[in-house]
Design an enzyme around this catalytic site. Sequence first.
Site, PDB file in Angstrom:
ATOM      1  N   ASP A   1      21.659 -23.564 -85.383  1.00 36.96           N
ATOM      2  CA  ASP A   1      20.685 -22.667 -86.005  1.00 36.96           C
ATOM      3  C   ASP A   1      19.858 -22.045 -84.880  1.00 36.96           C
ATOM      4  OD1 ASP A   1      18.807 -21.496 -87.905  1.00 36.96           O
ATOM      5  OD2 ASP A   1      19.491 -23.038 -89.314  1.00 36.96           O
TER       6      ASP A   1
ATOM      7  N   ARG B   1      40.365 -42.162 -90.468  1.00 40.21           N
ATOM      8  CA  ARG B   1      41.293 -42.587 -91.509  1.00 40.21           C
ATOM      9  C   ARG B   1      42.321 -43.630 -91.093  1.00 40.21           C
ATOM     10  NH1 ARG B   1      42.061 -36.434 -93.454  1.00 40.21           N
ATOM     11  NH2 ARG B   1      41.113 -36.157 -91.391  1.00 40.21           N
TER      12      ARG B   1
ATOM     13  N   ASP C   1      26.726 -37.434 -86.251  1.00 39.09           N
ATOM     14  CA  ASP C   1      27.549 -36.233 -86.119  1.00 39.09           C
ATOM     15  C   ASP C   1      27.153 -35.195 -87.167  1.00 39.09           C
ATOM     16  OD1 ASP C   1      29.634 -34.439 -85.640  1.00 39.09           O
ATOM     17  OD2 ASP C   1      31.090 -35.594 -86.799  1.00 39.09           O
TER      18      ASP C   1
ATOM     19  N   THR D   1      38.870 -29.711 -83.821  1.00 46.86           N
ATOM     20  CA  THR D   1      40.284 -30.052 -83.683  1.00 46.86           C
ATOM     21  C   THR D   1      41.110 -29.643 -84.907  1.00 46.86           C
ATOM     22  OG1 THR D   1      39.736 -32.313 -84.380  1.00 46.86           O
ATOM     23  CG2 THR D   1      39.978 -31.910 -82.016  1.00 46.86           C
TER      24      THR D   1
ATOM     25  N   LYS E   1      26.380 -31.852 -86.146  1.00 46.65           N
ATOM     26  CA  LYS E   1      26.823 -30.551 -85.641  1.00 46.65           C
ATOM     27  C   LYS E   1      25.789 -29.447 -85.918  1.00 46.65           C
ATOM     28  CE  LYS E   1      31.772 -31.546 -86.280  1.00 46.65           C
ATOM     29  NZ  LYS E   1      31.690 -32.806 -87.067  1.00 46.65           N
TER      30      LYS E   1
ATOM     31  N   LYS F   1      30.581 -43.558 -86.081  1.00 50.22           N
ATOM     32  CA  LYS F   1      30.122 -42.182 -86.251  1.00 50.22           C
ATOM     33  C   LYS F   1      29.718 -41.973 -87.698  1.00 50.22           C
ATOM     34  CE  LYS F   1      32.987 -38.599 -86.642  1.00 50.22           C
ATOM     35  NZ  LYS F   1      32.533 -37.823 -87.840  1.00 50.22           N
TER      36      LYS F   1
END
Length: 228
Positions: free
Chosen positions: A62, A206, A57, A112, A59, A30
């Site tokens: 608009d 991570r 990614d 999340t 997002k 990603k």
Amino acid sequence: MKDVIVALDFKDKETCLEFLDKFNESIYVKVGMELFYKEGPEIIKLIKNRGHKIFLDLKLHDIPNTVGGAFRSLSSLNVDMLNLHIAGGSEMIKRAKEELPSTTLLGVTMLTSIDERAMHDEILINSRLSVEQVVLSYARLGKESGLDGIVCSAQEVPKVKEELGPEFLTITPGIRPQGEDTGDQKRVVTPLDARNLGSDYIVCGRPITKSDDPVLSYNKIREEFLGI
């Protein structure tokens, strides 16, 4: 097909490519805002040339005309997945899908990092609705507007699959192996939980990218999620 998507949340292409050099196989990755805004389309081409699949990614959110134009601009990158915020509405989603009909298009429901308190007190969504109810409402709108799936917490997957069918994809971030620090994530689950809940893809950053042995960590998470 279920798989683990590795979030390449790096500051620049040198750090990103150094990380990918550790892998002797093609993986699903990603690319998010930090890396894409720093390096631009070039980073996508470099990763694609190494044989990896890419979930871009960004997002997008608009007015329909702007999002349609943005998707048209991104079409030359030939990424495997793209996403936008379902909160932008059905017309925006349809315009995006018109521009890239063959690319897997995902809708972001509720991040999340947002819990029920933040959803009610900060975003001011009806306090009588749970996070799960809001996610389901967004998911219905997304499917009706042409989305292939949604980004949500694994906690919401069973209801989404029950209401919208097994073919409607669920991509779930907020994945942390047992005992790992949850960081800024609120609605988190383990890879095993995500498998049991029915996620199609999990996104993990991570715990892999910050690991002393990223390949080992990736393989452990993938084995736990896929049950292999």
